[in-house]
Write a protein that holds these residues in place. Structure first.
Motif, mmCIF file in Angstrom:
data_model
loop_
_atom_site.group_PDB
_atom_site.id
_atom_site.type_symbol
_atom_site.label_atom_id
_atom_site.label_comp_id
_atom_site.label_asym_id
_atom_site.label_seq_id
_atom_site.Cartn_x
_atom_site.Cartn_y
_atom_site.Cartn_z
ATOM 1 N N ARG A 185 0.838 -1.196 0.000
ATOM 2 C CA ARG A 185 0.000 0.000 0.000
ATOM 3 C C ARG A 185 0.875 1.249 0.000
ATOM 4 N NH1 ARG A 185 -5.167 -1.091 4.032
ATOM 5 N NH2 ARG A 185 -5.832 -3.051 3.075
ATOM 6 N N VAL A 186 0.423 2.247 -0.760
ATOM 7 C CA VAL A 186 1.156 3.501 -0.877
ATOM 8 C C VAL A 186 0.323 4.602 -0.242
ATOM 9 C CG1 VAL A 186 2.236 5.132 -2.454
ATOM 10 C CG2 VAL A 186 2.198 2.698 -3.015
ATOM 11 N N SER A 187 0.897 5.299 0.722
ATOM 12 C CA SER A 187 0.181 6.399 1.363
ATOM 13 C C SER A 187 0.302 7.649 0.504
ATOM 14 C CB SER A 187 0.763 6.662 2.751
ATOM 15 O OG SER A 187 2.105 7.122 2.636
ATOM 16 N N GLY A 188 -0.418 8.677 0.884
ATOM 17 C CA GLY A 188 -0.297 9.954 0.196
ATOM 18 C C GLY A 188 -1.352 10.212 -0.849
ATOM 19 N N LEU A 189 -2.426 9.406 -0.906
ATOM 20 C CA LEU A 189 -3.508 9.674 -1.839
ATOM 21 C C LEU A 189 -4.191 10.976 -1.445
ATOM 22 C CD1 LEU A 189 -5.109 8.528 -4.259
ATOM 23 C CD2 LEU A 189 -6.622 7.433 -2.619
ATOM 24 N N THR A 190 -4.210 11.942 -2.347
ATOM 25 C CA THR A 190 -4.766 13.254 -2.042
ATOM 26 C C THR A 190 -6.055 13.482 -2.821
ATOM 27 O OG1 THR A 190 -3.408 14.288 -3.766
ATOM 28 C CG2 THR A 190 -2.511 14.233 -1.528
ATOM 29 N N PHE A 191 -6.904 14.354 -2.289
ATOM 30 C CA PHE A 191 -8.213 14.617 -2.867
ATOM 31 C C PHE A 191 -8.398 16.113 -3.060
ATOM 32 C CE2 PHE A 191 -8.281 10.733 -0.499
ATOM 33 C CZ PHE A 191 -9.038 9.851 -1.257
ATOM 34 N N GLU A 192 -9.074 16.454 -4.130
ATOM 35 C CA GLU A 192 -9.394 17.858 -4.410
ATOM 36 C C GLU A 192 -10.906 18.012 -4.424
ATOM 37 O OE1 GLU A 192 -8.779 21.238 -7.923
ATOM 38 O OE2 GLU A 192 -7.825 19.259 -8.091
ATOM 39 N N ALA A 193 -11.397 18.945 -3.591
ATOM 40 C CA ALA A 193 -12.833 19.206 -3.531
ATOM 41 C C ALA A 193 -13.238 20.070 -4.719
ATOM 42 C CB ALA A 193 -13.192 19.887 -2.220
ATOM 43 N N LYS A 194 -14.206 19.585 -5.494
ATOM 44 C CA LYS A 194 -14.673 20.313 -6.668
ATOM 45 C C LYS A 194 -15.986 21.045 -6.431
ATOM 46 C CE LYS A 194 -11.460 18.981 -9.580
ATOM 47 N NZ LYS A 194 -10.564 19.932 -10.277
ATOM 48 N N GLY A 195 -16.583 20.827 -5.249
ATOM 49 C CA GLY A 195 -17.865 21.443 -4.958
ATOM 50 C C GLY A 195 -19.028 20.585 -5.395
ATOM 51 N N ASN A 196 -20.204 20.868 -4.849
ATOM 52 C CA ASN A 196 -21.433 20.137 -5.166
ATOM 53 C C ASN A 196 -21.306 18.653 -4.848
ATOM 54 O OD1 ASN A 196 -24.130 20.291 -6.052
ATOM 55 N ND2 ASN A 196 -23.571 19.504 -8.076
ATOM 56 N N GLY A 197 -20.587 18.355 -3.735
ATOM 57 C CA GLY A 197 -20.436 16.972 -3.300
ATOM 58 C C GLY A 197 -19.476 16.153 -4.127
ATOM 59 N N HIS A 198 -18.659 16.811 -4.934
ATOM 60 C CA HIS A 198 -17.770 16.114 -5.860
ATOM 61 C C HIS A 198 -16.322 16.284 -5.416
ATOM 62 C CE1 HIS A 198 -16.356 14.375 -9.536
ATOM 63 N NE2 HIS A 198 -15.775 15.483 -9.955
ATOM 64 N N TYR A 199 -15.564 15.156 -5.399
ATOM 65 C CA TYR A 199 -14.163 15.146 -5.011
ATOM 66 C C TYR A 199 -13.381 14.303 -6.020
ATOM 67 C CZ TYR A 199 -16.376 16.464 -0.569
ATOM 68 O OH TYR A 199 -17.142 17.069 0.394
ATOM 69 N N VAL A 200 -12.124 14.680 -6.267
ATOM 70 C CA VAL A 200 -11.305 13.961 -7.251
ATOM 71 C C VAL A 200 -9.958 13.609 -6.634
ATOM 72 C CG1 VAL A 200 -10.132 14.076 -9.488
ATOM 73 C CG2 VAL A 200 -12.410 15.073 -9.219
#
Length: 489
Positions: free
Chosen positions: A285-300
């Motif tokens: 397993r590799v740590s460091g998975l990052t997320f970007e909030a796009k608004g309207n309940g959407h994340y990438v």
């Protein structure tokens, strides 16, 4: 059986003869309004990309397993003309209402978890030690009241859910593999409970009326010493966590994207906290998975892919956890999604316009397509594609598929697809046909090296259905397709 086959063949041949006599075909070709000069060969770099395409930005030499040399294999098969054909794969999101916790050996004996929909919810406690006494374990609300009625399951084998968790043992991962702003780490996860030969499990059903909130679980020290997994299932919750990869397969140098959505009764949830790890094909397993909030309940989440190490080739699993509050009520969700990764060592360079091959009687024997292939390694490579026609409904329908596999040396080669007339004729459709789903695969690793869904929009010249050479006999597989009603009769 032979009489039925002969009857079906005779019926189809009658259709051909009737079509020839009336000079009409079941699907008439569209007459071109203007003559357009077509290039003899089309460069794959000009392809218009669609979802599902795999386009290598560079070729990478990797270690391939030795393979036994095999003869050239070229084959075609009839399509399913009554079904609508799509060259873009449908990627359906996965949705979860559950989450899990892993309590590693040596952790505390008290665990608190949020329950946003108590009615019908249940908490499953599993320990690696089958001798550990679990009947004393209960769920308690903030006042200390027991809110469950439990039952025990001994010697349970196989736990499907693996919670998102990181163990303290880590080593540095290759720079650029994953992570933003810091070097990622290889995380050695706790071994799955399913690896144990026998487990003890206690199911705590919340069937006492209670309000949403945190519940407390007091675990026996012996259970924690052996390792405990906690799974929370809330079938009546309206908080849904969904995920879907932007594409099913990625190549070297690309950035995989996974789209996440959070909703409460279809109302988007913003402001949640997302975290996670990526599990490599070899189980690390590799740590460091990052997320970007796009608004309207959407994340990438974005995963850069820049390593040719063999352990990274295969299916990657992204394990994400979402936490937050909705109307003052805490929630927690887990989600797992995946995508394929394979550094390409071969690609398609140019594709020749489809050629109509006729016999001495001027009937069409096949349609051939020459595909230029470049490889930096010796490998058995396979090229495949589908021919489609435009139906009366305005949609595309598959008339036939073809594939050719060959042992190719490093360098440039040409692989020819052969769409046999005996397969094309069964659809009873006139040309022009269009090339779709053109792909190149490596047999050494069973990975897609290059894929163009639109197939460069290459089309055959126009021709009438009666010009195709009909098969002299039907194979058992085609006979069965007639039986199912896959073709016109």
């Amino acid at each position: 059986k032979h009489m039925k086959t002969a009857k079906l063949l005779a019926t189809s041949l009658m259709t051909v003869l009737a079509s020839a006599c009336s000079n009409q075909s079941p699907v008439e070709p569209t007459a071109p309004t203007t003559a357009v000069a077509r290039p003899e060969r089309v460069d794959t770099a000009t392809a218009v990309r669609v979802r599902g395409d795999v386009v290598p930005s560079r070729l990478v030499a990797i270690a391939l397993p030795s393979m036994i040399a095999q003869p050239l294999l070229a084959a075609s098969s009839p399509g399913l003309p009554k079904r609508v054909f799509t060259f873009e794969p449908v990627i359906r999101p996965s949705t979860r209402m559950e989450f899990g916790r892993l309590v590693p050996p040596g952790a505390g004996t008290t665990v608190s978890v949020p329950i946003d929909a108590p009615a019908g919810a249940r908490v499953i406690i599993t320990t690696r030690d089958p001798k550990t006494n679990l009947p004393s374990v209960h769920l308690r609300d903030a006042s200390g009241r027991v809110i469950d009625r439990a039952r025990d399951e001994a010697s349970v084998v196989g736990v499907s859910h693996v919670p998102v968790a990181e163990a303290p043992s880590r080593t540095a991962a290759p720079a650029g593999l994953i992570g933003t702003g810091r070097l990622a780490e290889i995380v050695k996860p706790e071994p799955a409970l399913a690896a144990a030969a026998s487990l003890s499990r206690r199911i705590l059903s919340i069937d006492v009326p209670t309000k949403p909130g945190r519940v407390t679980i007091e675990l026996p020290a012996a259970a924690v010493a052996a390792g405990v997994e906690i799974d929370v299932d809330q079938p009546n919750s309206e908080i849904l966590f969904s995920a879907a990869p932007a594409a099913l397969n990625y190549g070297f140098g690309e950035v995989a994207e996974i789209d996440y959505t959070l909703t409460d009764a279809e109302t988007p949830i913003d402001g949640a906290t997302l975290s996670g790890v990526v599990e490599l094909p070899n189980g690390e397993r590799v740590s460091g998975l990052t997320f970007e909030a796009k608004g309207n309940g959407h994340y990438v989440a974005k995963v850069p892919l820049a390593s040719a190490d063999l352990k990274y080739i295969g299916v990657w699993h992204a394990r994400a956890k979402a936490t937050g509050t909705v109307n003052g009520v805490e929630f927690e969700r887990d989600m797992e999604s995946g995508f394929g990764y394979a550094p390409a060592h071969a690609r398609m360079t140019q594709v020749r316009q489809p050629q109509i091959v006729r016999g001495k009687d001027d009937l069409i024997d096949e349609i051939s397509v020459d595909v230029g292939v470049e490889s930096v390694l010796d490998d058995r490579l396979g090229v495949a594609a589908t021919l489609v026609f435009a139906g009366p409904d305005g949609a595309e329908h598959a008339v036939a598929s073809a594939q050719t596999s060959a042992d190719l040396k490093a360098g440039t080669s040409t692989v020819t697809l052969h769409f046999a007339a005996k397969d094309l004729a069964l659809a009873q459709a006139s040309g022009p046909f269009t090339v779709r789903d053109l792909s190149l695969a490596s047999h050494a690793y069973a990975t897609t090296q290059h894929r163009l869904g639109r197939g460069l929009d290459l089309t055959t010249p126009a021709f009438a259905f009666k010009e195709l050479r009909y098969p002299g006999s039907l194979s058992p597989a085609v006979d069965e397709m007639f039986e199912r009603g896959d073709f016109q009769q």
